[in-house]
Design an enzyme around this catalytic site. Structure first.
Site, mmCIF file in Angstrom:
data_model
loop_
_atom_site.group_PDB
_atom_site.id
_atom_site.type_symbol
_atom_site.label_atom_id
_atom_site.label_comp_id
_atom_site.label_asym_id
_atom_site.label_seq_id
_atom_site.Cartn_x
_atom_site.Cartn_y
_atom_site.Cartn_z
ATOM 1 N N SER A 1 -3.923 19.559 -30.361
ATOM 2 C CA SER A 1 -2.510 19.454 -30.778
ATOM 3 C C SER A 1 -2.455 19.338 -32.288
ATOM 4 O O SER A 1 -3.473 19.087 -32.936
ATOM 5 C CB SER A 1 -1.862 18.215 -30.155
ATOM 6 O OG SER A 1 -2.212 17.048 -30.888
ATOM 7 N N ASP A 2 -1.292 19.475 -32.869
ATOM 8 C CA ASP A 2 -1.141 19.093 -34.268
ATOM 9 C C ASP A 2 -0.888 17.581 -34.306
ATOM 10 O O ASP A 2 -0.744 16.934 -33.266
ATOM 11 C CB ASP A 2 -0.025 19.899 -34.951
ATOM 12 C CG ASP A 2 -0.228 19.909 -36.476
ATOM 13 O OD1 ASP A 2 -1.032 19.092 -36.977
ATOM 14 O OD2 ASP A 2 0.413 20.717 -37.164
ATOM 15 N N TYR A 3 -0.833 17.041 -35.498
ATOM 16 C CA TYR A 3 -0.750 15.601 -35.733
ATOM 17 C C TYR A 3 0.442 14.986 -34.977
ATOM 18 O O TYR A 3 1.592 15.197 -35.343
ATOM 19 C CB TYR A 3 -0.576 15.387 -37.239
ATOM 20 C CG TYR A 3 -0.959 14.037 -37.755
ATOM 21 C CD1 TYR A 3 -2.183 13.840 -38.386
ATOM 22 C CD2 TYR A 3 -0.093 12.966 -37.636
ATOM 23 C CE1 TYR A 3 -2.536 12.596 -38.881
ATOM 24 C CE2 TYR A 3 -0.441 11.716 -38.126
ATOM 25 C CZ TYR A 3 -1.668 11.546 -38.748
ATOM 26 O OH TYR A 3 -2.024 10.315 -39.244
ATOM 27 N N GLU A 4 0.158 14.285 -33.921
ATOM 28 C CA GLU A 4 1.191 13.631 -33.099
ATOM 29 C C GLU A 4 2.175 14.605 -32.451
ATOM 30 O O GLU A 4 3.283 14.206 -32.074
ATOM 31 C CB GLU A 4 1.982 12.607 -33.926
ATOM 32 C CG GLU A 4 1.133 11.468 -34.441
ATOM 33 C CD GLU A 4 1.928 10.184 -34.622
ATOM 34 O OE1 GLU A 4 3.044 10.265 -35.145
ATOM 35 O OE2 GLU A 4 1.440 9.132 -34.202
#
Ligand code: BGC
Length: 753
Positions: A291-294
């Site tokens: 995933s991307d950050y959060e």
């Protein structure tokens, strides 16, 4: 030496046996641990960080930030509750963390270290948008390899790049991180970067996996505002946004990062159509999705998930393997499995992909780092030389006109008295550009230092004029006085590094602060004006472009930018960069890109003002064309195009189009030219762009030299997504152009039957 390239998108029996042997021994919490990527450090104290950075700046010492380990981290690692970290760059730290798992955990599974290595590591290269303006994939492969050398010495195994988002909106700050507006060029650059990152004979003896991002369509953020909604057709997805990802996978990339954005209502991180249907069913790609950050947690504010548990459930079911930073998987997957909401088999598959990558990277055999290597390897002389070469090739000469003293303004003669004016002339930090993870401004050569190689101290004066963006014009009178005393004025202007990149979108794309006022005042002296313009994006500068005699787009050029600029200004290097994103005349034209559709009411003459053309697809106040088009860039020499030949103007679907043209250097200097080939499919079962890049070659010619440039384009590559959403190549008539930019030059025709 033949470069050895690693690939991470295959399955081999020995690796699979190792994966299965581990998987059968793992408890559910250990499995879930492999799907958690985080930072090992405690809460990040921004104030403390900034204070230390300021102190380092004031004392002129390199900036080091020694973070605190999260209190729970040693136990999380020992018990196998975490699988990878991001952006830890200290070999000492990495060895410490690695020991906790390799020596103290039950299954000794090494940690994977990911990092954002976007345009070099310690040797900072020009921003990727600038690098793409070299139109030189071989050079970018070498630059990416240098980045891999340095990053791997510092312990990074997994590079969160290349950023392959096609970007057609310069308001979007992240246009700086990619290869511009075109999918075909984007594919070439994606392949080159993956190959460079994944070179297997690195000095560290380690290997690196690339992670193309952000999957997918992130560059289409509405109104250029970062993280904003995107909404485009499946056809555009397939024809514009997906191809660079496919190219990166075909070059061997075995991981991908899902994007923050939603696509037509479904955020990428929980989007089964892009994560399963396309990656798995259509492309049969066995790689790992991060995933991307959060971006898992962000499904809540997106309004897709009720809470973190729901976000975790939707992401895992959609096909997301590893969650970056937010803790939906670690907190809720076990419950979701026992409630039967998430099948264990899907979790096992995700874990397999993580273990496979760790094995392929060789982490089980070589978990530890040589802590002394960075010192010996970083900023090596040949790395710095390559950074210079890339900077030289990335800069684009946008204008070079005559003035009273000379038929062209550039190159300058060393006898000239130059008044250097502007906030970026004596600046180091901003030349690093956005996303320099290792931030050492002291590594950067300034423009003034570069000029010192050509001008004696008494032939050069320097005045700030005004700051980059602060509202302070008090230095303008001194700049005017300096201009009056010189033969030529060299303005070094533009954006600061923090005006582009993630979360840094702008709506006003002119010169920031009081810089335009500075130009106006200096222009009033009547002195010849040269402008070196630094930016992280195409700017909107019709006034400036009209005022100056010569204009060089220098971007944020990395540690050797100052020298590269001086080499170009004084003619030791002949500029050869060409734009990879159009420069608009006005913000209101955005998105402006060359591969647009014709519409039912095209204007008769692209590029002219259209007041007379009522009820055509035009603006009343501005031409449709950009100020500087895609593919454009000048040289100190001139190139002539002639002799277009279409070897086989009637082709079958399995044939290869062969087109050649003669390009000659008609000027008096050696130079390099990017020869570009475009096609148009005149009539299709769906409408097609007015032009599409299908080939390019960068050639070098001595004065008077001519070369026949030959392109071979398989007819299969002239297809598009048809009415049924499948890839199709349709018979019909095509136009073809060979020329120095996207406005064409030589034109021909062929048919496919
Ligand atoms: C960015 C990614 C980056 C990640 C990790 C995110 O905010 O969108 O490009 O790789 O952070 O630093």
């Amino acid at each position: 030496m033949e470069e050895k390239i690693g690939t991470y998108h295959h399955l081999d029996p020995a690796t699979e046996a190792h994966v299965e042997a581990l998987l059968t021994q793992m408890t559910l919490p250990e499995k879930i641990g492999q799907l958690y990527q985080t930072t090992p450090f405690g809460p990040f104290d921004l104030d403390d960080y900034l204070a230390k950075m300021k102190q380092a700046e004031e004392t002129g010492t390199p900036f080091e930030y020694d973070p605190q380990l999260r209190e729970d981290m040693p136990d999380l690692i020992r018990t196998g509750r975490v699988g990878s970290f991001l952006n830890v760059m200290s070999p000492r730290w990495i060895n410490t963390l690695q020991r906790l798992t390799v020596e103290e955990s039950r299954l000794h599974i090494p940690l994977l270290i990911g990092g954002d290595v976007i345009h070099g590591f310690r040797t900072v290269f020009p921003i990727p948008l600038a690098e793409s303006c070299t139109w030189n994939p071989t050079l970018l492969e070498q630059a990416s390899r240098v980045a891999a050398e340095e990053a791997s010495a510092s312990g990074i195994d997994w590079i969160f790049a290349p950023m392959v988002d096609v970007a057609r909106d310069p308001r979007w700050g992240r246009i700086a991180e990619g290869a511009g507006e075109d999918p075909f060029l984007g594919m070439a650059m994606a392949r080159a970067r993956v190959r460079g990152f994944q070179a297997t004979n690195l000095t560290s003896g380690r290997r690196i996996a690339a992670c193309p991002k952000h999957y997918v369509g992130y560059g289409a953020a509405e109104a250029g505002r970062d993280y904003n909604t995107t909404d485009f057709s499946e056809r555009t997805l397939r024809d514009v946004y997906l191809p660079p990802f496919k190219a990166a996978f075909d070059a061997g990339a075995g991981t991908v990062m899902s994007a923050f954005n939603e696509i037509s209502g479904l955020p990428a991180t929980a989007n089964p159509f892009i994560l399963r249907t396309i990656l798995r069913d259509e492309w049969n790609w066995p790689g790992l999705v991060l995933s991307d950050y959060e971006s898992v947690r962000e499904l809540i504010p997106h309004g897709l998930a009720t809470d973190l548990k729901d976000a975790a459930r939707q992401s895992l079911l959609a096909g997301l393997d590893v969650e970056m930073v937010s803790e939906g998987y670690t907190r809720h997957l076990a419950d979701l499995i026992s409630a039967g909401e998430v099948p264990l088999a899907l979790v096992d598959d995700a874990v397999r992909r993580v273990l496979r990558l760790k094995i392929q990277l060789g982490l089980f055999e070589h978990p530890y780092l040589d802590e002394t290597l960075p010192e010996r390897l970083h900023l090596r002389e040949d790395f710095r030389a390559l950074a210079l070469e890339v900077a030289q090739e990335s800069m684009v000469l946008l204008k070079n006109e005559s003035h009273a003293l000379s038929p062209t303004t550039l190159p300058l003669s060393p006898q000239t008295r130059v008044a250097v004016i502007g906030p970026l002339a004596d600046n180091r930090a901003d030349l690093l550009g956005c996303w320099a993870l290792v931030n050492h401004p002291e590594d950067v050569e300034t423009v003034l230092e570069g000029l010192g190689h050509y001008l004696k101290a008494d032939a050069l004066t320097y005045t700030l004029g005004c700051p980059i963006k602060d509202d302070d014009a008090s230095g303008i009178p001194a700049a005017v006085a300096a201009a009056q005393a010189a033969d030529v004025v060299l303005l070094v202007l533009g954006e600061s590094a923090d005006m582009s990149g993630e979360g840094h979108s702008r709506v006003h794309l002119g010169l920031p602060g009081r810089q335009q006022e500075l130009v106006d005042a200096v222009a009033a002296t009547g002195k010849p004006l040269v402008c070196v313009l630094m930016s992280g994006r195409p700017l909107v500068i019709p006034k400036l472009a009209g005022q100056v005699n010569a204009l060089l787009a220098a971007w944020h050029g990395g540690i050797r930018a100052g020298r590269a600029i001086a080499d170009i200004l004084f003619g030791a290097v002949n500029p050869s960069g060409k734009l990879t994103a159009s420069w608009p005349r006005a913000e209101g034209q955005i998105p402006v890109y060359y591969a647009h559709k014709n519409t039912g009411r095209p204007s008769a003459e692209a590029g002219t003002k259209q007041f007379a053309e009522a009820f055509k697809s035009v603006y009343m106040d501005t031409p449709n064309s950009p100020l500087f088009p895609f593919g454009y860039g000048l040289s100190y020499t001139t190139f002539e195009y002639g002799g277009l030949q279409i070897e086989n103007p009637t082709l079958g679907l399995e044939d290869t189009l062969i087109v050649s043209a003669t390009v000659s250097n008609s000027g008096d200097r050696a130079g390099a030219e990017v020869v570009q080939l475009y096609v148009r499919d005149l009539v299709g079962s769906v409408t097609r762009p007015v032009k599409e890049l299908k080939g390019f070659q960068k050639i070098s010619l001595q004065p008077g030299e001519a070369q026949v440039v030959r392109f071979e384009v398989p007819v299969r590559e002239l297809g598009f997504t048809g009415r049924n959403m499948g890839y199709t190549v349709e018979p019909g008539t095509f136009k073809v152009w060979v020329g120095p930019d996207s406005t064409g030059e030589l034109e021909g025709e062929f048919t496919v039957s």
